[in-house]
Motif scaffolding. Structure first.
Motif, PDB file in Angstrom:
ATOM      1  N   SER A  34       0.825  -1.199   0.000  1.00  0.00           N
ATOM      2  CA  SER A  34       0.000   0.000   0.000  1.00  0.00           C
ATOM      3  C   SER A  34       0.863   1.254   0.000  1.00  0.00           C
ATOM      4  O   SER A  34       1.920   1.296   0.634  1.00  0.00           O
ATOM      5  CB  SER A  34      -0.893   0.020   1.244  1.00  0.00           C
ATOM      6  N   THR A  35       0.415   2.268  -0.713  1.00  0.00           N
ATOM      7  CA  THR A  35       1.048   3.581  -0.647  1.00  0.00           C
ATOM      8  C   THR A  35      -0.014   4.642  -0.920  1.00  0.00           C
ATOM      9  O   THR A  35      -1.035   4.361  -1.560  1.00  0.00           O
ATOM     10  CB  THR A  35       2.217   3.699  -1.638  1.00  0.00           C
ATOM     11  N   VAL A  36       0.205   5.839  -0.409  1.00  0.00           N
ATOM     12  CA  VAL A  36      -0.797   6.894  -0.529  1.00  0.00           C
ATOM     13  C   VAL A  36      -0.760   7.554  -1.896  1.00  0.00           C
ATOM     14  O   VAL A  36      -1.794   7.774  -2.523  1.00  0.00           O
ATOM     15  CB  VAL A  36      -0.603   7.949   0.586  1.00  0.00           C
ATOM     16  N   ASN A  69      -2.725   5.367  -4.017  1.00  0.00           N
ATOM     17  CA  ASN A  69      -3.938   6.137  -3.709  1.00  0.00           C
ATOM     18  C   ASN A  69      -4.743   5.554  -2.547  1.00  0.00           C
ATOM     19  O   ASN A  69      -5.970   5.709  -2.493  1.00  0.00           O
ATOM     20  CB  ASN A  69      -4.829   6.268  -4.951  1.00  0.00           C
ATOM     21  N   SER A  70      -4.056   4.862  -1.643  1.00  0.00           N
ATOM     22  CA  SER A  70      -4.705   4.294  -0.447  1.00  0.00           C
ATOM     23  C   SER A  70      -5.917   3.438  -0.801  1.00  0.00           C
ATOM     24  O   SER A  70      -6.866   3.339  -0.023  1.00  0.00           O
ATOM     25  CB  SER A  70      -5.134   5.413   0.516  1.00  0.00           C
ATOM     26  N   ASP A  76      -8.682   6.126   2.911  1.00  0.00           N
ATOM     27  CA  ASP A  76      -8.409   6.673   4.247  1.00  0.00           C
ATOM     28  C   ASP A  76      -7.014   6.272   4.684  1.00  0.00           C
ATOM     29  O   ASP A  76      -6.802   5.207   5.255  1.00  0.00           O
ATOM     30  CB  ASP A  76      -9.446   6.163   5.250  1.00  0.00           C
ATOM     31  N   GLN A  77      -6.023   7.157   4.432  1.00  0.00           N
ATOM     32  CA  GLN A  77      -4.636   6.801   4.683  1.00  0.00           C
ATOM     33  C   GLN A  77      -4.324   6.556   6.159  1.00  0.00           C
ATOM     34  O   GLN A  77      -3.364   5.864   6.491  1.00  0.00           O
ATOM     35  CB  GLN A  77      -3.703   7.898   4.143  1.00  0.00           C
ATOM     36  N   THR A  78      -5.142   7.105   7.060  1.00  0.00           N
ATOM     37  CA  THR A  78      -4.882   6.900   8.491  1.00  0.00           C
ATOM     38  C   THR A  78      -5.208   5.477   8.939  1.00  0.00           C
ATOM     39  O   THR A  78      -4.840   5.079  10.047  1.00  0.00           O
ATOM     40  CB  THR A  78      -5.693   7.889   9.347  1.00  0.00           C
ATOM     41  N   GLU A  80      -4.119   2.831   7.214  1.00  0.00           N
ATOM     42  CA  GLU A  80      -3.147   1.956   6.561  1.00  0.00           C
ATOM     43  C   GLU A  80      -2.393   1.081   7.552  1.00  0.00           C
ATOM     44  O   GLU A  80      -2.245  -0.131   7.341  1.00  0.00           O
ATOM     45  CB  GLU A  80      -2.171   2.796   5.742  1.00  0.00           C
ATOM     46  N   GLY A  94       4.854   3.759   3.938  1.00  0.00           N
ATOM     47  CA  GLY A  94       3.919   4.664   4.578  1.00  0.00           C
ATOM     48  C   GLY A  94       4.563   5.857   5.242  1.00  0.00           C
ATOM     49  O   GLY A  94       5.782   5.915   5.443  1.00  0.00           O
ATOM     50  N   ASN A  98       0.780   9.435   8.936  1.00  0.00           N
ATOM     51  CA  ASN A  98      -0.420   8.615   8.823  1.00  0.00           C
ATOM     52  C   ASN A  98      -0.431   7.457   9.814  1.00  0.00           C
ATOM     53  O   ASN A  98      -1.505   6.986  10.205  1.00  0.00           O
ATOM     54  CB  ASN A  98      -0.543   8.070   7.397  1.00  0.00           C
ATOM     55  N   SER A 196      -9.028  14.252   4.258  1.00  0.00           N
ATOM     56  CA  SER A 196      -8.135  13.455   3.418  1.00  0.00           C
ATOM     57  C   SER A 196      -7.668  14.285   2.241  1.00  0.00           C
ATOM     58  O   SER A 196      -8.276  15.316   1.901  1.00  0.00           O
ATOM     59  CB  SER A 196      -8.862  12.209   2.903  1.00  0.00           C
TER      60      SER A 196
END
Length: 336
Positions: A34-36, A69-70, A76-78, A80, A94, A98, A196
């Protein structure tokens, strides 16, 4: 060859093919990462670099599939870190910001005006404080492997230049979902509004919020100047290191060679991304200025005024982060 011998030969051959197929299916493994931000940004490029290195060196045994893009946490990146800890995500590149709601020690990097320059960042992440942060992450079921860098965060707005704390009075500033950010901008008499990044750009466009804070790479690539952000202040008020990490159960299920591969490639990708991010900083700033953005750089006296104005935040959050950790980081900064 008799019919019986022929059938036996065919049966043996079929079994061999099936065994080989099963062996390959067991050996080949794909991990979700995962990445934002996507690979238009250095952050996303760090994740893709990690995946490329693993693919090159694993001989097909292990692959990383990057989800930007989460999308694995519905934007919701928080969430992750929690998703990675629970096993919904195998791995991530990450942000310390976050992940800080689940790992309070990560707020170290968000202490306002605590880490002044790149040498200080390297001293903290590469020393005892960095090891303490990694231990805190591992104690919560996630294995940290390497550092990356999203960069120093700067502040922009649509109203006017910011060169002293009073210039933030009443400004609605979009911030990430961290209470420390709320406290920092409240101490500066701004009106911090958590949302966000997906929601932030429309809010900036409509004027629902007046400003935002982000590294230059995000300001540049996302063309934040096109949503009314005509004034940018370089104040380096905090740094946002990235962390390459893997779910603990996933980590324990890997062979020793696979673990070594993941750690070594994560470190290599992180070092590559940090160097790239820093090298491109001056070019990004020049491009932003060329697009007509008014850029304010603080004098030492102006910078100190912001330090003084946010001292209460430092005092409030140091116990939450951990006195020992903050002291170790401060020693590293002083000795850099």
């Amino acid at each position: 060859m008799t019919l019986t011998r022929s059938m036996a030969f065919m049966s043996t051959g079929l079994a061999g093919v099936m065994l080989l197929s099963f062996s390959l299916s067991v050996q080949a493994r794909e991990l979700s990462v995962s990445t934002v931000l996507p690979d238009a940004f250095p952050w996303g490029q760090a994740a893709e670099k990690w995946a490329d290195l693993v693919e090159e060196r694993s001989d097909g045994e292990l692959t990383l599939r990057v989800y930007p893009n989460s999308q694995l946490v519905s934007g919701d990146q928080t969430r992750e870190f929690s998703a990675m800890r629970s096993g919904l995500i195998d791995a991530a590149v990450g942000s310390t910001i976050n992940w800080s709601p689940q790992v309070p020690e990560l707020n170290l990097f968000s202490l306002p005006f605590f880490i002044p320059d790149e040498a200080a960042v390297d001293a903290v992440t590469g020393g005892d404080a960095g090891e303490m942060v990694f231990e805190a992450i591992e104690s919560r079921g996630v294995i940290p492997l390497a550092w990356g860098e999203n960069g120093f965060r700067q502040v922009s707005n649509s109203k006017g230049p910011i060169s002293e704390p009073g210039d933030l009075d009443g400004l609605k500033i979009r911030v990430v979902g961290s209470p420390l950010f709320q406290d920092t901008f409240s101490a500066l008499d701004a009106d911090p509004t958590q949302m966000s990044w997906t929601d932030a750009q429309p809010a900036l466009t409509t004027g629902a919020v007046d400003g935002q804070e982000n590294p230059l790479s995000v300001f540049d690539v996302a063309r934040i100047d096109q949503v009314g952000q005509e004034h940018l202040t370089l104040w380096n008020y905090m740094n946002d290191p990235l962390i390459f990490a893997v779910n603990q159960q996933v980590w324990e299920s890997l062979s020793g060679d696979q673990r070594t591969l993941l750690r070594e490639t994560a470190k290599e990708a992180g070092e590559w991304e940090i160097a790239m991010t820093r090298e491109e900083e001056s070019e990004r700033l020049a491009a932003i200025k060329e697009r007509g953005v008014t850029v304010t750089e603080l004098s030492d006296e102006q910078y100190q005024a912001f330090v003084d104005a946010t001292q209460s935040v430092y005092e409030k959050w140091t116990p939450r982060i951990g006195e020992e950790l903050v002291e170790a980081a401060q020693s590293a900064i002083d000795e850099r």
